[in-house]
Design a protein around this motif. Structure first.
Motif, PDB file in Angstrom:
ATOM      1  N   LEU A  26     106.853  13.770 180.648  1.00 28.64           N
ATOM      2  CA  LEU A  26     105.940  12.663 180.914  1.00 28.64           C
ATOM      3  C   LEU A  26     106.687  11.346 181.119  1.00 28.64           C
ATOM      4  CD1 LEU A  26     102.866  11.923 181.032  1.00 28.64           C
ATOM      5  CD2 LEU A  26     103.126  11.195 178.648  1.00 28.64           C
ATOM      6  N   LEU A  27     107.670  11.078 180.266  1.00 28.73           N
ATOM      7  CA  LEU A  27     108.347   9.778 180.277  1.00 28.73           C
ATOM      8  C   LEU A  27     109.674   9.767 181.033  1.00 28.73           C
ATOM      9  CD1 LEU A  27     107.705   8.879 176.528  1.00 28.73           C
ATOM     10  CD2 LEU A  27     106.465   8.022 178.528  1.00 28.73           C
ATOM     11  N   GLY A  28     110.191  10.934 181.393  1.00 26.05           N
ATOM     12  CA  GLY A  28     111.495  10.974 182.036  1.00 26.05           C
ATOM     13  C   GLY A  28     112.631  10.673 181.066  1.00 26.05           C
ATOM     14  N   TYR A  29     112.391  10.878 179.785  1.00 25.67           N
ATOM     15  CA  TYR A  29     113.404  10.637 178.754  1.00 25.67           C
ATOM     16  C   TYR A  29     114.384  11.810 178.698  1.00 25.67           C
ATOM     17  CZ  TYR A  29     111.120   6.615 176.418  1.00 25.67           C
ATOM     18  OH  TYR A  29     110.616   5.384 176.094  1.00 25.67           O
ATOM     19  N   VAL A  30     115.420  11.631 177.886  1.00 29.57           N
ATOM     20  CA  VAL A  30     116.418  12.670 177.641  1.00 29.57           C
ATOM     21  C   VAL A  30     116.524  12.898 176.138  1.00 29.57           C
ATOM     22  CG1 VAL A  30     117.742  12.143 179.734  1.00 29.57           C
ATOM     23  CG2 VAL A  30     118.325  11.004 177.574  1.00 29.57           C
ATOM     24  N   ILE A  31     117.037  14.069 175.779  1.00 28.66           N
ATOM     25  CA  ILE A  31     117.261  14.375 174.358  1.00 28.66           C
ATOM     26  C   ILE A  31     118.468  13.593 173.881  1.00 28.66           C
ATOM     27  CG2 ILE A  31     117.914  16.168 172.707  1.00 28.66           C
ATOM     28  CD1 ILE A  31     116.268  18.139 174.405  1.00 28.66           C
ATOM     29  N   ARG A  32     118.313  12.879 172.786  1.00 25.77           N
ATOM     30  CA  ARG A  32     119.414  12.120 172.186  1.00 25.77           C
ATOM     31  C   ARG A  32     120.043  12.876 171.014  1.00 25.77           C
ATOM     32  NH1 ARG A  32     118.604   6.512 173.482  1.00 25.77           N
ATOM     33  NH2 ARG A  32     118.535   6.562 175.746  1.00 25.77           N
ATOM     34  N   ALA A  33     119.222  13.647 170.285  1.00 22.46           N
ATOM     35  CA  ALA A  33     119.711  14.433 169.150  1.00 22.46           C
ATOM     36  C   ALA A  33     118.664  15.485 168.831  1.00 22.46           C
ATOM     37  CB  ALA A  33     119.942  13.541 167.931  1.00 22.46           C
ATOM     38  N   GLU A  34     119.109  16.596 168.282  1.00 18.50           N
ATOM     39  CA  GLU A  34     118.137  17.610 167.883  1.00 18.50           C
ATOM     40  C   GLU A  34     118.687  18.489 166.777  1.00 18.50           C
ATOM     41  OE1 GLU A  34     117.112  20.632 170.870  1.00 18.50           O
ATOM     42  OE2 GLU A  34     118.826  19.923 172.009  1.00 18.50           O
ATOM     43  N   GLY A  51     112.360   4.831 171.380  1.00 16.36           N
ATOM     44  CA  GLY A  51     112.650   6.239 171.201  1.00 16.36           C
ATOM     45  C   GLY A  51     111.469   6.934 170.539  1.00 16.36           C
ATOM     46  N   LEU A  52     111.395   8.236 170.725  1.00 15.70           N
ATOM     47  CA  LEU A  52     110.388   9.046 170.058  1.00 15.70           C
ATOM     48  C   LEU A  52     111.083  10.212 169.381  1.00 15.70           C
ATOM     49  CD1 LEU A  52     107.565   9.354 172.755  1.00 15.70           C
ATOM     50  CD2 LEU A  52     107.442   8.115 170.594  1.00 15.70           C
ATOM     51  N   SER A  53     110.641  10.511 168.167  1.00 17.98           N
ATOM     52  CA  SER A  53     111.142  11.673 167.449  1.00 17.98           C
ATOM     53  C   SER A  53     109.974  12.597 167.164  1.00 17.98           C
ATOM     54  CB  SER A  53     111.782  11.265 166.117  1.00 17.98           C
ATOM     55  OG  SER A  53     112.926  10.499 166.323  1.00 17.98           O
ATOM     56  N   PHE A  54     110.280  13.866 167.022  1.00 17.34           N
ATOM     57  CA  PHE A  54     109.272  14.878 166.755  1.00 17.34           C
ATOM     58  C   PHE A  54     109.774  15.741 165.613  1.00 17.34           C
ATOM     59  CE2 PHE A  54     109.412  13.554 171.088  1.00 17.34           C
ATOM     60  CZ  PHE A  54     108.097  13.142 171.302  1.00 17.34           C
ATOM     61  N   GLN A  55     108.910  15.989 164.678  1.00 14.08           N
ATOM     62  CA  GLN A  55     109.269  16.744 163.480  1.00 14.08           C
ATOM     63  C   GLN A  55     108.298  17.903 163.307  1.00 14.08           C
ATOM     64  OE1 GLN A  55     110.383  14.494 159.943  1.00 14.08           O
ATOM     65  NE2 GLN A  55     108.774  15.600 158.853  1.00 14.08           N
ATOM     66  N   THR A  56     108.839  19.099 163.097  1.00 13.35           N
ATOM     67  CA  THR A  56     107.992  20.259 162.846  1.00 13.35           C
ATOM     68  C   THR A  56     107.395  20.139 161.455  1.00 13.35           C
ATOM     69  OG1 THR A  56     109.264  21.677 164.317  1.00 13.35           O
ATOM     70  CG2 THR A  56     107.964  22.773 162.607  1.00 13.35           C
ATOM     71  N   GLU A  57     106.095  20.270 161.397  1.00 15.23           N
ATOM     72  CA  GLU A  57     105.358  20.246 160.125  1.00 15.23           C
ATOM     73  C   GLU A  57     104.469  21.492 160.119  1.00 15.23           C
ATOM     74  OE1 GLU A  57     103.848  20.254 156.879  1.00 15.23           O
ATOM     75  OE2 GLU A  57     105.178  18.526 157.116  1.00 15.23           O
ATOM     76  N   PRO A  58     104.836  22.518 159.333  1.00 21.15           N
ATOM     77  CA  PRO A  58     104.074  23.774 159.348  1.00 21.15           C
ATOM     78  C   PRO A  58     102.592  23.614 158.998  1.00 21.15           C
ATOM     79  CG  PRO A  58     106.156  24.070 158.207  1.00 21.15           C
ATOM     80  CD  PRO A  58     106.008  22.598 158.474  1.00 21.15           C
ATOM     81  N   LYS A  59     102.230  22.593 158.250  1.00 20.38           N
ATOM     82  CA  LYS A  59     100.833  22.386 157.867  1.00 20.38           C
ATOM     83  C   LYS A  59     100.183  21.258 158.677  1.00 20.38           C
ATOM     84  CE  LYS A  59     101.490  24.251 153.289  1.00 20.38           C
ATOM     85  NZ  LYS A  59     101.368  24.064 151.860  1.00 20.38           N
ATOM     86  N   TYR A  60     100.730  20.971 159.837  1.00 16.86           N
ATOM     87  CA  TYR A  60     100.212  19.915 160.695  1.00 16.86           C
ATOM     88  C   TYR A  60      98.752  20.157 161.046  1.00 16.86           C
ATOM     89  CZ  TYR A  60      99.357  17.230 164.932  1.00 16.86           C
ATOM     90  OH  TYR A  60      98.810  16.409 165.875  1.00 16.86           O
ATOM     91  N   VAL A  61      97.954  19.096 160.970  1.00 18.12           N
ATOM     92  CA  VAL A  61      96.546  19.116 161.380  1.00 18.12           C
ATOM     93  C   VAL A  61      96.373  18.016 162.420  1.00 18.12           C
ATOM     94  CG1 VAL A  61      94.169  18.763 160.618  1.00 18.12           C
ATOM     95  CG2 VAL A  61      95.798  19.920 159.109  1.00 18.12           C
ATOM     96  N   PRO A  62      95.892  18.355 163.612  1.00 18.20           N
ATOM     97  CA  PRO A  62      95.721  17.322 164.640  1.00 18.20           C
ATOM     98  C   PRO A  62      94.735  16.238 164.195  1.00 18.20           C
ATOM     99  CG  PRO A  62      95.494  19.517 165.586  1.00 18.20           C
ATOM    100  CD  PRO A  62      95.523  19.683 164.098  1.00 18.20           C
ATOM    101  N   PRO A  63      95.001  14.996 164.580  1.00 17.98           N
ATOM    102  CA  PRO A  63      94.085  13.908 164.232  1.00 17.98           C
ATOM    103  C   PRO A  63      92.803  13.964 165.058  1.00 17.98           C
ATOM    104  CG  PRO A  63      95.845  13.093 165.624  1.00 17.98           C
ATOM    105  CD  PRO A  63      96.166  14.525 165.324  1.00 17.98           C
ATOM    106  N   MET A  64      91.778  13.303 164.572  1.00 13.31           N
ATOM    107  CA  MET A  64      90.514  13.204 165.292  1.00 13.31           C
ATOM    108  C   MET A  64      90.346  11.786 165.815  1.00 13.31           C
ATOM    109  SD  MET A  64      89.201  16.176 165.219  1.00 13.31           S
ATOM    110  CE  MET A  64      87.669  15.754 166.005  1.00 13.31           C
ATOM    111  N   TRP A  65      89.978  11.680 167.086  1.00 13.15           N
ATOM    112  CA  TRP A  65      89.665  10.385 167.668  1.00 13.15           C
ATOM    113  C   TRP A  65      88.545  10.584 168.668  1.00 13.15           C
ATOM    114  CZ3 TRP A  65      89.158   8.262 172.434  1.00 13.15           C
ATOM    115  CH2 TRP A  65      89.005   6.868 172.464  1.00 13.15           C
ATOM    116  N   PRO A  66      87.589   9.749 168.715  1.00  9.54           N
ATOM    117  CA  PRO A  66      87.311   8.740 167.687  1.00  9.54           C
ATOM    118  C   PRO A  66      86.881   9.407 166.382  1.00  9.54           C
ATOM    119  CG  PRO A  66      85.529   8.824 169.315  1.00  9.54           C
ATOM    120  CD  PRO A  66      86.602   9.766 169.785  1.00  9.54           C
TER     121      PRO A  66
END
Length: 127
Positions: A26-34, A51-66
């Motif tokens: 989407l953003l045309g970014y590159v991986i800086r670290a993983e 920058g954006l980071s992403f972290q695996t969370e096994p119990k992740y629950v998607p947010p609700m909006w609105p």
């Protein structure tokens, strides 16, 4: 000037690498670290931008909006992404895996959900 600075925003997901892949496209970014459960991406060639980071969370629950009902996971933040061609970029984001949300509160902003369910806005400056 403060000796501290904001370096990145971290989004949780069931699969950090999958969500990072969406934002790379989407953003045309590159991986800086993983690492196995974490990915940092940023503008290519050391360019400016958050920058954006992403972290695996096994119990992740998607947010609700609105917000709908008390007790549901609420949205705590969202990304605003400025674009020149709102219609074209919404179409591209959907092709990359985003979902256009049913609720659209403004004419010059489109609310989408990334593949992990995080709301984000594509917007263009008014003329």
């Amino acid at each position: 000037m403060s000796p501290t600075r904001l370096s990145t925003v971290v989004l949780d997901a069931l699969d950090a690498h999958e969500l990072a892949g969406f934002y790379l496209r989407l953003l045309g970014y590159v991986i800086r670290a993983e690492e196995p459960d974490w990915v940092l991406i940023g503008p290519p060639d050391g360019g400016t931008g958050t920058g954006l980071s992403f972290q695996t969370e096994p119990k992740y629950v998607p947010p609700m909006w609105p917000t709908r009902r008390p007790g549901e996971q609420q949205m705590m933040l969202h990304l605003d992404i400025q674009v020149d061609d709102l219609v074209g970029e919404v179409e591209r984001a959907v092709r990359e895996g985003a979902t256009l949300h049913d609720h659209q509160p403004q004419d010059d902003v489109r609310v989408l959900l990334d593949p992990s369910g995080h709301p984000f806005c594509l917007w263009r400056q008014g003329e």
